[in-house]
Enzyme design. Structure first.
Site, mmCIF file in Angstrom:
data_model
loop_
_atom_site.group_PDB
_atom_site.id
_atom_site.type_symbol
_atom_site.label_atom_id
_atom_site.label_comp_id
_atom_site.label_asym_id
_atom_site.label_seq_id
_atom_site.Cartn_x
_atom_site.Cartn_y
_atom_site.Cartn_z
ATOM 1 N N TYR A 69 0.735 -1.243 -0.015
ATOM 2 C CA TYR A 69 -0.257 0.054 0.144
ATOM 3 C C TYR A 69 0.901 1.248 0.192
ATOM 4 O O TYR A 69 0.972 2.107 0.918
ATOM 5 C CB TYR A 69 -0.792 -0.020 1.152
ATOM 6 C CG TYR A 69 -1.864 -1.043 1.157
ATOM 7 C CD1 TYR A 69 -2.337 -1.805 0.064
ATOM 8 C CD2 TYR A 69 -2.470 -1.530 2.433
ATOM 9 C CE1 TYR A 69 -3.559 -2.775 0.042
ATOM 10 C CE2 TYR A 69 -3.664 -2.640 2.570
ATOM 11 C CZ TYR A 69 -3.956 -3.009 1.223
ATOM 12 O OH TYR A 69 -4.977 -3.953 1.391
ATOM 13 N N ARG A 70 1.650 1.344 -0.985
ATOM 14 C CA ARG A 70 2.825 2.392 -1.118
ATOM 15 C C ARG A 70 2.269 3.767 -1.002
ATOM 16 O O ARG A 70 1.197 4.234 -1.277
ATOM 17 C CB ARG A 70 3.363 2.360 -2.545
ATOM 18 C CG ARG A 70 4.568 3.385 -2.384
ATOM 19 C CD ARG A 70 5.383 3.405 -3.575
ATOM 20 N NE ARG A 70 5.576 1.963 -4.274
ATOM 21 C CZ ARG A 70 6.783 1.166 -4.111
ATOM 22 N NH1 ARG A 70 7.502 1.318 -2.905
ATOM 23 N NH2 ARG A 70 6.651 0.123 -5.111
#
Ligand code: FDA
Length: 512
Positions: free
Chosen positions: A448-449
């Site tokens: 979930y950059r």
């Protein structure tokens, strides 16, 4: 939005053709260039001029160019590797420095070995395509990866990857047993030739720091032929807060065959008033007759009834959670996205149940105008996640985490102004959550950059110290080993981006 400086997109194996392609272009422009020069010179003879002009056309071009050079500089062009293109911060196809995209989309072969319960899957395949090929072979084989079928195998497996089988079988990366990678020297390596350090690093540490991963060998897992799913909604008027509160105490302790995630969103109550809705989504590896009594015993507050539940095969549960219930399995082969929203996401890990009263603060923020498309997703941990050590792979979020939160806000249109408003909103929510979630570091999930948590210096030198700001949040102390591996396999930092693992430079800069 930043836009790519280079529009060069080509499948991996046409990379080498690029130079011959350039030659054709250059041959043409070379002649034009000579004609142009002769046109503007007193001597109109192009053959004379051509004797003093060197382009990449001439065999002596490099030797003449490099003859007097004493300070070789690198071109600084970055390579962005794209498999499914689902990176939350677009790192596989956007950069503010010149770059080329290495797009693996055509590298998407999948071969399933049902007898040995393994598969080879190329990085450009999607997880939907992988699920489809598994289901073609067997009703009881499965793979524990994500929910959205269009996510690419390359980024997903290298960053962790989880879905509804998380509590029973762990992450996608936990089930990788071999891989094929091209390293910075252009060598094609498998697990044996890359060695255990590099093989460890690409199973959760993100592939893009270490090389180009062409394919993965994975272990398939066995599931029952009949599984049960449900989706149950409860609003505040239906006691949602009490149920969510209880969920926090049981979700990670339930049998590992039972996975119940929950969503918080804004909604309208039956009387038309704005309210908050908690949605409970469940996958149970067994039949409804086992599930209902189990739920009545462990989370009676939800009031689950048999009629809320549907029995189905694993592949149909994939379709169900992806929003394709009742459709043909063929939809899993499609790479076309079903929605075109813009979003910003952030993640958190929860180690102690959030006090019931703290939910009021979340709701207040959800009632704000910007939160129309906001959602918080609570993902239960426990089960096998408690049994895998923090250092087994680079993904460190194991025992001690009750659940993970994904904070999301979606919007459509409105340009930069809308984007700024929405992003500010989610940052405010994230800031409010700080006292209820993991600390030192405030942990985050790499897939979930989130560039808000820190970035490298994308132009020029970047340090261990700078990388540590975001690196310890994604990887805790595994970050140190990732840096060690990076220093071994790519000391010149060829594979780099805003959140790639930095190598330790032998000559340290002041302050590092
Ligand atoms: P993309 O191609 O953008 O790559 C992501 C990163 O990996 C980039 O840095 C890229 O350079 C690198 N990379 C990609 N292929 C590589 C290769 N072959 N070799 C080396 N490096 C490579 N996650 C999850 O765990 N569970 C879920 O259910 C979901 N669901 C979900 C839904 C939607 C709609 C989105 C947009 C994302 C998710 N994710 C998720 C997050 C997802 O796992 C994450 O974004 C992955 O990195 C996406 O991988 P792609 O190959 O699609 O992305």
């Amino acid at each position: 939005m930043k836009s790519p400086c280079s529009s060069t997109i080509f499948p991996l194996f046409s990379f080498l053709l690029l130079s011959s392609f350039q030659t054709v272009i250059l041959a043409d422009s070379y002649q034009n260039f000579l004609q142009c020069l002769s046109f503007h010179s007193e001597n109109n003879d192009t053959s004379n001029i051509s004797q003093v002009i060197y382009t990449q056309h001439n065999s002596s071009f490099s030797s003449i160019l490099e003859f007097s050079i004493r300070n070789f500089r690198k071109h600084g062009i970055q390579i962005r590797i794209r498999s499914g293109g689902h990176d939350y911060e677009a790192l596989s196809y956007v950069s503010d420095v010149p770059f080329v995209i290495l797009d693996l989309i055509t590298l998407s072969e999948i071969s399933i070995d049902g007898e040995n319960k393994t598969a080879w899957v190329q990085s450009g395949a999607t997880i939907g395509q992988l699920y489809y090929r598994i289901a073609e072979k067997s009703k009881t084989l499965a793979f524990p990866a994500g929910v959205c079928p269009t996510v690419g195998v390359g980024g997903h497996l290298s960053g962790g990857g989880y879905g509804f089988l998380l509590r029973k079988f762990g992450l996608a990366a936990d089930n990788v047993v071999d891989a094929l990678l091209i390293d910075v020297k252009g060598q094609l390596l498998d697990r044996k030739s890359m060695g255990e350090d590099l093989f460890w690093a690409i199973r959760g540490g993100g592939g893009a720091s270490f090389g180009v991963i062409l394919a993965w060998k994975i272990n398939l897992v066995t599931v029952p032929s009949t599984l049960t799913v449900f989706t149950v909604h409860r609003t505040l008027e239906q006691n949602a807060t009490k149920i969510v509160d209880k969920w926090q105490y049981v979700a990670d302790k339930l049998p590992e065959d039972l996975y119940i995630r929950l969503f918080l969103t804004r909604s309208n109550s039956s009387s038309g008033r704005t309210t908050i809705r908690a949605t409970f989504e469940c996958l149970f590896l067994g039949g409804v007759d086992f599930l209902v009594p189990l739920m009545q015993q462990s989370l009676p507050e939800l009031g689950l009834e048999k009629s809320d539940c549907i029995e189905m095969s694993w592949i149909n549960s994939i379709l169900y959670f992806a929003g394709f219930q009742g459709e043909s399995m063929d939809v899993l082969l499609s790479r076309t996205p079903t929605s075109f929203y813009t979003f910003k996401a952030k993640s958190d890990y929860v180690k102690e149940p959030i006090p019931e009263t703290a939910f009021e603060g979340i709701y207040e923020r959800f009632y704000e105008q910007e939160a129309e498309g906001a959602v918080m997703i609570f993902i239960p941990y426990g089960g096998i996640m408690n049994e895998i050590s923090e250092s087994e792979t680079p993904f460190p979020h194991r025992a001690g985490n009750i659940y993970k939160i994904q904070h999301l806000v979606y919007w459509q249109g409105g340009g930069d102004e809308a984007a700024e408003r929405q992003i500010n909103w989610i940052r405010r929510l994230y800031s409010y959550m700080a006292s209820f979630v993991s600390k030192n570091p405030r942990a985050a999930y790499m897939n979930y950059r989130d560039l808000d948590i820190g970035t490298n210096n994308n132009k020029g030198y970047t340090s261990f110290k700078q990388g540590s700001v975001w690196g310890f949040k994604y990887f805790k102390s595994n970050f140190n080993r990732l840096v060690h591996v990076k220093t071994m396999v790519d000391p010149g930092n060829f594979f780099r981006n805003e959140q790639s693992i930095p190598p330790l430079y032998s000559r340290k800069k002041k302050g590092d």
